[in-house]
Write a protein that holds these residues in place. Structure first.
Motif, short mmCIF file in Angstrom:
data_model
loop_
_atom_site.label_atom_id
_atom_site.label_comp_id
_atom_site.label_asym_id
_atom_site.label_seq_id
_atom_site.Cartn_x
_atom_site.Cartn_y
_atom_site.Cartn_z
N VAL A 1 0.83 -1.21 0.00
CA VAL A 1 0.00 0.00 0.00
C VAL A 1 0.86 1.25 0.00
O VAL A 1 0.63 2.19 -0.78
CB VAL A 1 -0.95 -0.01 1.21
CG1 VAL A 1 -1.67 1.34 1.33
CG2 VAL A 1 -1.97 -1.14 1.08
N MET A 2 1.87 1.30 0.88
CA MET A 2 2.73 2.48 0.95
C MET A 2 3.47 2.71 -0.37
O MET A 2 3.58 3.84 -0.84
CB MET A 2 3.73 2.34 2.09
CG MET A 2 3.12 2.48 3.46
SD MET A 2 4.36 2.57 4.79
CE MET A 2 5.03 0.91 4.74
N ALA A 3 3.97 1.63 -0.96
CA ALA A 3 4.70 1.76 -2.23
C ALA A 3 3.78 2.21 -3.36
O ALA A 3 4.21 2.92 -4.26
CB ALA A 3 5.35 0.43 -2.59
N GLY A 4 2.52 1.82 -3.29
CA GLY A 4 1.60 2.15 -4.37
C GLY A 4 0.96 3.51 -4.26
O GLY A 4 0.47 4.04 -5.27
N VAL A 5 0.97 4.11 -3.07
CA VAL A 5 0.22 5.35 -2.86
C VAL A 5 1.11 6.56 -2.60
O VAL A 5 0.89 7.64 -3.15
CB VAL A 5 -0.77 5.18 -1.69
CG1 VAL A 5 -1.49 6.49 -1.38
CG2 VAL A 5 -1.78 4.08 -2.00
N PHE A 6 2.16 6.38 -1.78
CA PHE A 6 2.92 7.52 -1.30
C PHE A 6 4.20 7.78 -2.09
O PHE A 6 4.92 6.84 -2.42
CB PHE A 6 3.29 7.33 0.17
CG PHE A 6 2.12 7.32 1.10
CD1 PHE A 6 1.50 8.50 1.47
CD2 PHE A 6 1.62 6.12 1.58
CE1 PHE A 6 0.42 8.49 2.33
CE2 PHE A 6 0.54 6.10 2.43
CZ PHE A 6 -0.07 7.28 2.81
N PRO A 7 4.48 9.05 -2.39
CA PRO A 7 5.81 9.42 -2.90
C PRO A 7 6.73 9.64 -1.70
O PRO A 7 6.64 10.64 -1.01
CB PRO A 7 5.55 10.74 -3.64
CG PRO A 7 4.40 11.35 -2.89
CD PRO A 7 3.58 10.21 -2.34
N ILE A 8 7.59 8.70 -1.43
CA ILE A 8 8.35 8.72 -0.17
C ILE A 8 9.62 9.55 -0.36
O ILE A 8 10.70 9.01 -0.61
CB ILE A 8 8.66 7.30 0.30
CG1 ILE A 8 7.39 6.46 0.26
CG2 ILE A 8 9.22 7.30 1.71
CD1 ILE A 8 7.58 5.02 0.64
N GLU A 9 9.49 10.85 -0.21
CA GLU A 9 10.63 11.75 -0.34
C GLU A 9 11.39 11.83 0.98
O GLU A 9 10.81 11.73 2.06
CB GLU A 9 10.16 13.14 -0.77
CG GLU A 9 9.45 13.13 -2.13
CD GLU A 9 8.95 14.51 -2.51
OE1 GLU A 9 9.16 15.45 -1.73
OE2 GLU A 9 8.35 14.62 -3.59
N ASP A 10 12.66 12.02 0.87
CA ASP A 10 13.55 12.11 2.04
C ASP A 10 13.54 10.84 2.88
O ASP A 10 13.98 10.84 4.03
CB ASP A 10 13.18 13.31 2.94
CG ASP A 10 13.25 14.62 2.21
OD1 ASP A 10 14.14 14.76 1.35
OD2 ASP A 10 12.43 15.51 2.49
N ILE A 11 13.03 9.72 2.31
CA ILE A 11 12.91 8.51 3.10
C ILE A 11 14.27 7.93 3.45
O ILE A 11 14.44 7.27 4.48
CB ILE A 11 12.06 7.46 2.34
CG1 ILE A 11 11.65 6.33 3.28
CG2 ILE A 11 12.82 6.92 1.14
CD1 ILE A 11 10.77 6.77 4.40
N VAL A 12 15.26 8.19 2.62
CA VAL A 12 16.58 7.63 2.89
C VAL A 12 17.13 8.18 4.21
O VAL A 12 17.59 7.43 5.07
CB VAL A 12 17.54 7.96 1.73
CG1 VAL A 12 18.97 7.63 2.11
CG2 VAL A 12 17.13 7.17 0.49
N GLU A 13 17.07 9.49 4.39
CA GLU A 13 17.59 10.07 5.62
C GLU A 13 16.73 9.68 6.81
O GLU A 13 17.25 9.48 7.92
CB GLU A 13 17.67 11.59 5.50
CG GLU A 13 18.81 12.07 4.60
CD GLU A 13 19.23 13.49 4.92
OE1 GLU A 13 18.45 14.20 5.57
OE2 GLU A 13 20.33 13.89 4.51
N LEU A 14 15.41 9.56 6.64
CA LEU A 14 14.56 9.16 7.74
C LEU A 14 14.88 7.73 8.17
O LEU A 14 14.91 7.41 9.36
CB LEU A 14 13.09 9.28 7.34
CG LEU A 14 12.05 9.17 8.47
CD1 LEU A 14 12.33 10.21 9.54
CD2 LEU A 14 10.65 9.33 7.91
N ALA A 15 15.12 6.86 7.19
CA ALA A 15 15.54 5.49 7.51
C ALA A 15 16.87 5.50 8.26
O ALA A 15 17.08 4.72 9.20
CB ALA A 15 15.64 4.67 6.24
#
Length: 468
Positions: free
Chosen positions: A363-377
């Motif tokens: 669901v997350m991969a299909g709906v959200f544009p995960i920007e800045d996710i690298v630094e949050l991870a």
């Protein structure tokens, strides 16, 4: 009740004690090393090389050294604890045995950033590669079906597809998943070798000057991002219960995979910033393939891009694998619904939690544009690394005589450097990332106080000792 939050769970009580939630032991040292390499070598080197060059220029090489050194110190700490406590849960489980339940919950909560959300980001990255390749081949995918709802489309179907496939593979079996991972790792390493073969002859000394165009601040900023490229070796420790000889094989897998990947990264980084001026590489979403194409080797560039498409699912696989094992351990400890601790009777896999986690990632991969996710991870992982390093020092003081199949050398120095290095990298993250991380921790505390803390076995009063 407050006292229970700080009570630790004895090492003897960790894992499955009654045999109802036991995972199948099927992995050896080669499987573990390949699991680590499969997770480590991925988005970090295929995608982040360009962004890292934008922050540090040729100093990207030094950024890889700094991030690799910090991870190496943390890896030695992980190796000691993994050999001592060979059960599922990784940093969460180690924290439970040293700093107490609430600290363990926060670590487990923060590891969601490293595993589940990062898996969604990699799935979206895979989708971008596939969409570009299909569009170049004349098979146009409508924008509404390749972008999520919050990114100008409706659903990112390619990202959802690959996350679904990987989830089902993990349900089938751990050893089967590890075998597929081994094949994909071989393809991945072949693609990187191809890059070095075609780009290395064009390396020129002038491209390394100035080496630090943005100073050491730029190098640290790049290192805080490039740190993502090394994530994955800690996922090996989540396989403690599925390893045939964990006391020996877990340290070998953790340290071995990190050493292999560090050598690969150093070579690829040196060639990347030496073959072309870094300004020409830093804006590309596929920097390695772009660089080789720019040098006049279009077919080789396409093959490298194809290698990324074929092998990025290994990163998704290990991320989902690690996340499910952490949730599994938390459920077995009573902090999540007990259904998450169910194990398939025939396949020996935690099928329920794998399906639920996979569905959320789809669901997350299909709906959200995960920007800045690298630094949050990275933020969540840095916290976990700090806690694991602290756990080694605490157990050395409180349980000095406990058998340690692998002993971290000079623990005060090694763990101290790991903690200091992680703190430096954390403070080098973007301010917005630190704020979002703080919000995530607060949400985790709310969940703990409203649900997990109330259900924990540590809150239950001891059974009365009634003697006849």
């Amino acid at each position: 009740m407050a006292e229970g939050r700080w009570r630790v769970k004895p090492i003897e009580h960790l894992g499955d004690r009654d045999g109802t939630s036991r995972l199948k032991r099927s992995l050896g040292p080669i499987h573990l090393t390949l699991i680590g390499v499969g997770s480590i070598v991925g988005t970090g080197i295929f995608v982040l090389t360009g962004i890292g060059a934008e922050r540090a220029g040729p100093g990207l090489i030094l950024a890889f050294v700094i991030a690799g050194f910090v991870c190496a110190m943390a890896a030695l700490a992980f190796a000691e604890l993994a050999s001592m406590i060979p059960v599922a849960g990784s940093a969460y489980t180690y924290t439970y045995a040293t700093l107490g339940e609430m600290a363990a919950w926060i670590v487990g909560w923060c590891l969601i950033l490293e595993y589940a959300i990062a898996a969604s980001a990699v799935a979206a990255s895979w989708s971008a590669y596939v969409t570009g390749w299909m569009n170049d081949a004349g098979w146009q995918i409508p924008l509404v079906l390749s972008n999520g709802w919050f990114d100008g489309g409706i659903l990112n179907l390619p990202a959802m597809f690959i996350a679904c496939v990987v989830t089902l593979l993990l349900v089938i079996g751990t050893r089967e998943s590890a075998t597929v991972n081994a094949v994909l790792v071989a393809i991945k390493l072949a693609a990187l070798t191809l890059f070095v073969v075609f780009a290395a002859p064009y390396v020129e000394a002038r491209n390394y000057e100035p080496f630090l165009p943005y100073g050491y601040g730029g190098v640290l900023s790049a290192a805080s991002l490039i740190f993502f490229a090394y994530l994955g070796f800690d996922a090996i420790s989540t396989a403690g219960e599925e390893t045939r000889n964990p006391n020996r094989d877990l340290p070998l897998g953790i340290i071995g995979s990190l050493l292999v990947c560090t050598v690969i990264y150093m070579i690829v980084a040196a060639v990347s910033v030496g073959a072309l001026p870094f300004e020409r590489v830093m804006h590309s979403d596929e920097p390695l393939a772009f660089l080789v194409r720019t040098l006049g080797h279009g077919t080789a560039g396409d093959i490298i891009a194809a290698g990324a498409i074929i092998t990025l699912p290994t990163v998704i696989m290990v991320m989902i694998y690690g996340q499910t094992r952490i949730f599994f351990a938390m459920a077995r400890d009573g902090l999540l619904p007990p259904v998450f601790a169910r194990v398939h009777g025939k396949r020996g896999t935690p099928h329920v939690v794998t399906l639920v986690t996979g569905a959320a990632i789809v669901v997350m991969a299909g709906v959200f544009p995960i920007e800045d996710i690298v630094e949050l991870a990275n933020a969540g992982t840095l916290l976990a690394f700090i806690v694991v390093s602290m756990a080694v020092l605490i157990l050395r003081g409180t349980q000095p005589d406990r058998p340690r199949p692998f002993r971290c050398p000079a623990p005060l120095l090694v763990c101290g450097l790991a903690i200091l290095g992680c703190l430096v990298l954390f403070t080098s993250l973007m301010s917005g990332t630190i704020i979002r991380f703080g919000v995530w921790v607060v949400i985790g505390l709310v969940v703990y106080y409203l649900y997990s803390g109330r259900r924990s076995p540590l809150r239950k009063p001891p059974e009365p000792n009634i003697t006849p």
